[in-house]
Write an enzyme that holds these catalytic residues in place. Structure first.
Site: not given
Ligand code: THU
Length: 159
Positions: A59, A61, A70, A72, A108, A111
């Site tokens: 990830n 940010e 993210c 994924e 999430c 994803c």
């Protein structure tokens, strides 16, 4: 009333197939490269392709929070979707965090939708391995189970 149910598996680290154990090792290494200065929640992901190769992501940010991505999707975004020659067999995700909560990482919603998009195109199931820092592992054999009633391009008019 109609019901929906699905199966998941809890797997011990030692019982993982070698290719998945390798993916988990790569996902753990990817955690170390996470850029998570705001959440301090470091996620690593490794995607196993059907030719035996892996792609990894972590990830990243952003000070403008929604601009972050993210792990994924960071990994999946480097998949060549132009010819669908290689299929995704599995995605393995794990994390490091300072929180008390150490359950296996549940992807999430965005994803899940991204994984479902690829699965829909390739017409072959993607297994999701959700892992914890304590090596608890939950496997779902088909990504559709994490997104029942999902939207896909069957709803769209495609040329
Ligand atoms: N995160 C992921 O990378 N994958 C998930 O499936 C859940 C959340 C990241 C996003 C953000 O950088 C941090 O974890 C905290 O939400």
């Amino acid at each position: 009333m109609p019901t929906y149910s699905f199966q998941f598996e809890k797997i011990n680290l030692g019982d993982l197939a070698p290719s998945i154990a390798q993916a988990l090792a790569l996902a753990k290494a990817a955690c170390e490269k996470a850029y998570a200065p705001y959440s301090h929640f470091k996620v690593g992901s490794a995607v196993l392709l059907d030719d035996g190769t892996y792609i990894v992501g972590s990830n990243h940010e952003n000070a403008a929070y929604p601009a972050g991505i993210c792990a994924e999707r960071a990994a999946l975004s480097s998949l060549d979707m132009s010819n669908h020659q290689r299929k995704v067999e599995a995605i393995v995700i794990t994390y490091q965090s300072e929180s008390e909560m150490k359950d296996p990482l549940s992807p999430c919603g965005i994803c899940r939708q991204s994984i479902a998009e690829i699965q829909h195109w390739q017409k072959a199931p993607i297994a999701i391995y959700m892992c914890s820092p304590l090596d608890e592992i939950i496997k779902v054999a088909d990504a559709k189970h994490l997104l029942p009633f999902g939207f896909n391009n069957d709803y769209l008019k495609m040329d």
